[in-house]
Motif scaffolding. Sequence first.
Motif, PDB file in Angstrom:
ATOM      1  N   ALA A 248      23.098  14.288   9.235  1.00  0.00           N
ATOM      2  CA  ALA A 248      21.433  13.761   9.096  1.00  0.00           C
ATOM      3  C   ALA A 248      21.573  13.072   7.139  1.00  0.00           C
ATOM      4  CB  ALA A 248      20.841  15.355   8.944  1.00  0.00           C
ATOM      5  N   ASP A 249      22.216  13.347   6.625  1.00  0.00           N
ATOM      6  CA  ASP A 249      21.562  12.928   5.324  1.00  0.00           C
ATOM      7  C   ASP A 249      22.181  11.076   5.826  1.00  0.00           C
ATOM      8  OD1 ASP A 249      20.610  15.110   4.459  1.00  0.00           O
ATOM      9  OD2 ASP A 249      22.898  15.074   3.162  1.00  0.00           O
ATOM     10  N   LEU A 250      23.375  10.602   5.424  1.00  0.00           N
ATOM     11  CA  LEU A 250      24.088   9.698   6.611  1.00  0.00           C
ATOM     12  C   LEU A 250      23.130   8.474   6.936  1.00  0.00           C
ATOM     13  CD1 LEU A 250      26.913   9.718   6.446  1.00  0.00           C
ATOM     14  CD2 LEU A 250      26.027   8.645   4.415  1.00  0.00           C
ATOM     15  N   GLU A 251      21.971   9.140   7.744  1.00  0.00           N
ATOM     16  CA  GLU A 251      20.973   8.669   8.600  1.00  0.00           C
ATOM     17  C   GLU A 251      20.012   8.374   8.144  1.00  0.00           C
ATOM     18  OE1 GLU A 251      19.141   8.672  13.485  1.00  0.00           O
ATOM     19  OE2 GLU A 251      20.469  10.800  13.196  1.00  0.00           O
ATOM     20  N   LEU A 252      19.394   9.368   7.125  1.00  0.00           N
ATOM     21  CA  LEU A 252      18.190   9.255   6.562  1.00  0.00           C
ATOM     22  C   LEU A 252      18.643   8.053   5.646  1.00  0.00           C
ATOM     23  CD1 LEU A 252      15.143  10.109   6.156  1.00  0.00           C
ATOM     24  CD2 LEU A 252      17.004  11.847   4.304  1.00  0.00           C
ATOM     25  N   PHE A 253      19.301   8.028   5.166  1.00  0.00           N
ATOM     26  CA  PHE A 253      19.351   7.054   4.149  1.00  0.00           C
ATOM     27  C   PHE A 253      18.991   5.438   4.412  1.00  0.00           C
ATOM     28  CE2 PHE A 253      22.875   9.863   1.212  1.00  0.00           C
ATOM     29  CZ  PHE A 253      21.898  10.623   0.700  1.00  0.00           C
ATOM     30  N   SER A 254      20.436   5.875   5.608  1.00  0.00           N
ATOM     31  CA  SER A 254      20.119   4.303   6.263  1.00  0.00           C
ATOM     32  C   SER A 254      18.475   4.049   6.864  1.00  0.00           C
ATOM     33  CB  SER A 254      20.865   4.442   7.411  1.00  0.00           C
ATOM     34  OG  SER A 254      20.820   3.011   8.439  1.00  0.00           O
ATOM     35  N   LEU A 255      17.751   4.985   7.310  1.00  0.00           N
ATOM     36  CA  LEU A 255      16.268   4.587   7.619  1.00  0.00           C
ATOM     37  C   LEU A 255      15.411   4.240   6.014  1.00  0.00           C
ATOM     38  CD1 LEU A 255      15.937   7.022  10.043  1.00  0.00           C
ATOM     39  CD2 LEU A 255      16.107   4.601  10.620  1.00  0.00           C
ATOM     40  N   SER A 256      16.266   5.065   5.030  1.00  0.00           N
ATOM     41  CA  SER A 256      14.966   4.671   4.091  1.00  0.00           C
ATOM     42  C   SER A 256      15.468   3.395   3.598  1.00  0.00           C
ATOM     43  CB  SER A 256      15.194   6.091   3.157  1.00  0.00           C
ATOM     44  OG  SER A 256      16.421   6.447   2.800  1.00  0.00           O
ATOM     45  N   THR A 257      16.290   2.619   3.154  1.00  0.00           N
ATOM     46  CA  THR A 257      16.853   1.523   2.268  1.00  0.00           C
ATOM     47  C   THR A 257      16.766   0.659   2.668  1.00  0.00           C
ATOM     48  OG1 THR A 257      18.938   0.904   0.828  1.00  0.00           O
ATOM     49  CG2 THR A 257      18.946   2.073   3.071  1.00  0.00           C
ATOM     50  N   SER A 258      16.174  -0.507   1.941  1.00  0.00           N
ATOM     51  CA  SER A 258      16.083  -1.856   2.319  1.00  0.00           C
ATOM     52  C   SER A 258      16.651  -2.974   2.266  1.00  0.00           C
ATOM     53  CB  SER A 258      14.204  -2.310   1.752  1.00  0.00           C
ATOM     54  OG  SER A 258      14.465  -1.931   0.018  1.00  0.00           O
ATOM     55  N   ASN A 259      17.487  -2.672   1.618  1.00  0.00           N
ATOM     56  CA  ASN A 259      19.802  -3.230   2.143  1.00  0.00           C
ATOM     57  C   ASN A 259      19.730  -3.316   3.140  1.00  0.00           C
ATOM     58  OD1 ASN A 259      22.016  -3.969   1.198  1.00  0.00           O
ATOM     59  ND2 ASN A 259      21.527  -4.614  -1.091  1.00  0.00           N
TER      60      ASN A 259
END
Length: 287
Positions: A248-259
């Motif tokens: 879930a954290d990895l998916e959240l990081f994917s959604l929150s980053t603009s890079n």
Amino acid sequence: MPEWLEVIVRTIFAVVVLFFLTKLLGKRQVSQLSFFEYITGITIGSVAAYISLDTDKTWHLGIIALIVWVAFSLGIEYLQIKSKKARDFIDFKSSVLIKDGKIMEDTLRKEKLTTDELLEELRKKDVFTVANVEFAIMESDGAVNVLLKKENQPLTPKDLGIKVAPEKETQAVIMDGKILDEPLDTLNLSRSWLKGELEKQGLTVENVFLGQVDSYGELTVDLYADKVQVPQPQDKPQLYALLKKCEADLELFSLSTSNQEAKQMYGDSSARLQKLLQELKPYIQAN
């Protein structure tokens, strides 16, 4: 020799002879008896009783009769192994009692089985409706086996496309408060591992009446003190929850980053971890 003492000696002798001859005949004599084996068992028991109680001088003839019966039984068993026609003639053939949800009335009459008895046999198999049965077969030993129609059979993991871990035999590693080393070696486990698992539950070997390790390497115990509640191991459920949180954290990081490069990396990692969780689910998820 006094008559009462002679009876004791003959009885002990008959029991010993009967024991070894029954061992020679094999396990079927004490489990699933065929029609002929049933007759043989009764006769051998009667002859053994004659040997122990008949106090005349011809009791040794009972030993000869016993040996002849056992030899004849072994010959019949050998013939049954070699010939299907002999098996069908000596024993009863299997009979279809229910086919496609329909009771075979002629077969019931032939087997001298009443409707009540048939329903009783079905209930023993947890079947209460005849229409749900694809086949019900009476075997040669009188047992009734039941196959439900496909739509009435319980779902299996295979039906749902779920992979499950292969099952191995559960090993008893503690019995009567003592560690059994051979089962531990079979599981490639050590005494120190076992004692460590017991310490997690606040137990010692002496407290345990029976301890078993399943194919997943999980220890379950039954204590001498039946009223004591044993805490269930939580390592696997906690591991599953931790991996789920990482996914879930990895998916959240994917959604929150603009890079875009980081987004792609986090997304791919999340997908791989999700796939891994699906494969590990049968092993580590809580029951």
